[in-house]
Design an enzyme around this catalytic site. Structure first.
Site, PDB file in Angstrom:
ATOM      1  N   HIS A 231      44.223  58.103  45.073  1.00 46.89           N
ATOM      2  CA  HIS A 231      44.480  57.050  44.105  1.00 46.89           C
ATOM      3  C   HIS A 231      43.188  56.359  43.712  1.00 46.89           C
ATOM      4  O   HIS A 231      42.216  56.346  44.475  1.00 46.89           O
ATOM      5  CB  HIS A 231      45.470  56.034  44.706  1.00 46.89           C
ATOM      6  N   PHE A 232      43.207  55.776  42.521  1.00 45.47           N
ATOM      7  CA  PHE A 232      42.017  55.097  42.014  1.00 45.47           C
ATOM      8  C   PHE A 232      41.828  53.707  42.617  1.00 45.47           C
ATOM      9  O   PHE A 232      40.803  53.084  42.389  1.00 45.47           O
ATOM     10  CB  PHE A 232      42.088  54.992  40.485  1.00 45.47           C
TER      11      PHE A 232
END
Length: 397
Positions: A231-232
């Protein structure tokens, strides 16, 4: 059913359009496929003779996308055929197509023409790039708009390069937004008494689905890259190998992290500074490597039991057979039996829209080509002689 008072004329073919009209049909709309005599729409022949993926001369594409529909064969390229179509339009609520831009206008069946016949008609066109802008006449299919919409650039990793979604979201996104646009136009018609045209661009749909990640880029100027299943923002948020498969763990927020660490009991994850998300994010590769090594010591079932007991968001990475047999999926009627009309039933995905006032849904067989031409037109007042003449002239079938 919610839309049983609505009649949809379905001019669609392939995937994006038929998926949109399938959603409307599943909600109860009387959905009449208007197909060319002789061959019908394109997906009728996809996989039609494949021993694994066809039944009764219909392939999986057509079987899935055309349940709950009827079929009328009309030659829209002939003047007489367009007259028949206009008779259908007079009694319809929606005309849904995914022709290339300009086709409906050339045929004289665009919104401007149809609204003269029926001011309440709602028309919807799903195209690659929409009805306005410099690229309107360019052809596009699923992967083209997946690529142009930016989503492929963040799917995969720098090592694998850009990767399309395994699910054809370019096509399906167009159908989803098309069905939503039709419902919005029908709702407005309740106020105004007038229909309107719904213009859906598959590329627009992909840009919309970028959602908060597009906003992040527009705020910062930073161009995101593919980071696989991580995930960012959140850590850990990834797929991890176990002894016998893969598991997804999604710790969104520091509280989940603390419960996760207590659950897996790996000393190297218990650094006090890891309680803070920015620190975890900076060390995400190291953290993911530690978690991967730890989880491979036990099975997926073992970790799911422990993580779920600690209320950590998690799940197995299911294969198709595992996903479709999942107890939650089964309990929600998301695998249904469709009667093929010859005593055989076929299982396929169900309707994800659950309405409290709707009774248990049944699904009817995808129609044979032109199966309802005579009955529908007779119900509109066509005499046997007129039907015979139109059939003889190749106008209907």
């Amino acid at each position: 059913m919610a839309l049983e008072h609505i009649t949809v004329l379905d001019l669609t073919h392939m995937l994006s359009g038929p998926y949109g009209t399938m959603l409307l049909a599943d909600l109860g709309a009387r959905t009449i496929k208007v197909e060319p005599p002789g061959k019908g729409e394109g997906t009728r022949r996809l996989l039609e003779n494949d021993p694994d993926y066809s039944r009764n001369g219909m392939g999986a594409y057509y079987l899935t996308l055309n349940r709950n529909k009827q079929s009328v064969c009309v030659d829209l390229k002939s003047e007489a055929g367009r007259e028949v179509f206009m008779d259908l339009v007079r009694q319809a609520d929606v005309v849904f197509d995914n022709f290339s831009v300009g086709v409906t206008k050339r045929l004289g069946i665009d919104y401007a023409a149809l609204s003269q016949i029926n001011p309440r008609i709602v028309t919807c066109s799903v195209t690659g790039f929409g009805q306005t802008g410099p690229d309107t006449e360019r052809p596009a299919f699923d992967q083209v708009v997946q690529a142009m919409g930016g989503g492929m650039s963040i799917t995969g990793t720098p090592e694998t390069g850009p990767t399309r979604s395994g699910i054809p979201m370019g096509d399906l996104g167009g159908g989803l937004f098309g069905a939503m646009g039709v419902l919005a136009a029908l709702a407005e018609r309740e106020k105004t008494g007038c229909g309107q045209h719904v213009d859906i661009s598959m590329l627009d749909a992909q840009i919309s689905l970028l959602n908060y990640m597009a906003t992040m880029h527009l705020m910062s100027g930073i161009v995101p890259e593919g980071i696989g299943n991580s995930h960012f923002v959140h850590v850990p948020y990834n797929s991890f190998p176990t002894k016998d498969g893969y598991i997804i763990i999604a710790c969104i927020g520091d509280a989940f992290w603390e419960r996760f660490v207590a659950c897996v009991q790996v000393p190297s994850l218990m650094k006090p500074e890891y309680v803070q998300q920015p620190v975890r994010f900076a060390a995400r590769k190291e953290i993911d490597a530690i978690i991967s090594e730890a989880l491979q010591q036990e099975t997926t079932a073992y970790w799911l039991e422990r993580l779920r007991a600690a209320r950590i968001p998690c799940g197995p990475v299911n294969t198709f057979d595992q996903a479709l047999s999942d107890t939650q999926v089964q309990a929600r009627d998301m695998v249904v039996d469709v009667d093929l009309g010859d005593g055989e039933t076929l299982k396929m995905p169900g309707n994800p829209i659950k309405l409290s006032a709707q009774r248990t849904q049944t699904f009817t067989s995808p129609p044979a080509l032109g199966a309802h031409t005579a009955s529908i037109l007779a119900g509109m007042g066509y005499s046997e002689d007129k039907l015979a003449a139109l059939t003889r002239d190749g106008v209907i079938a």
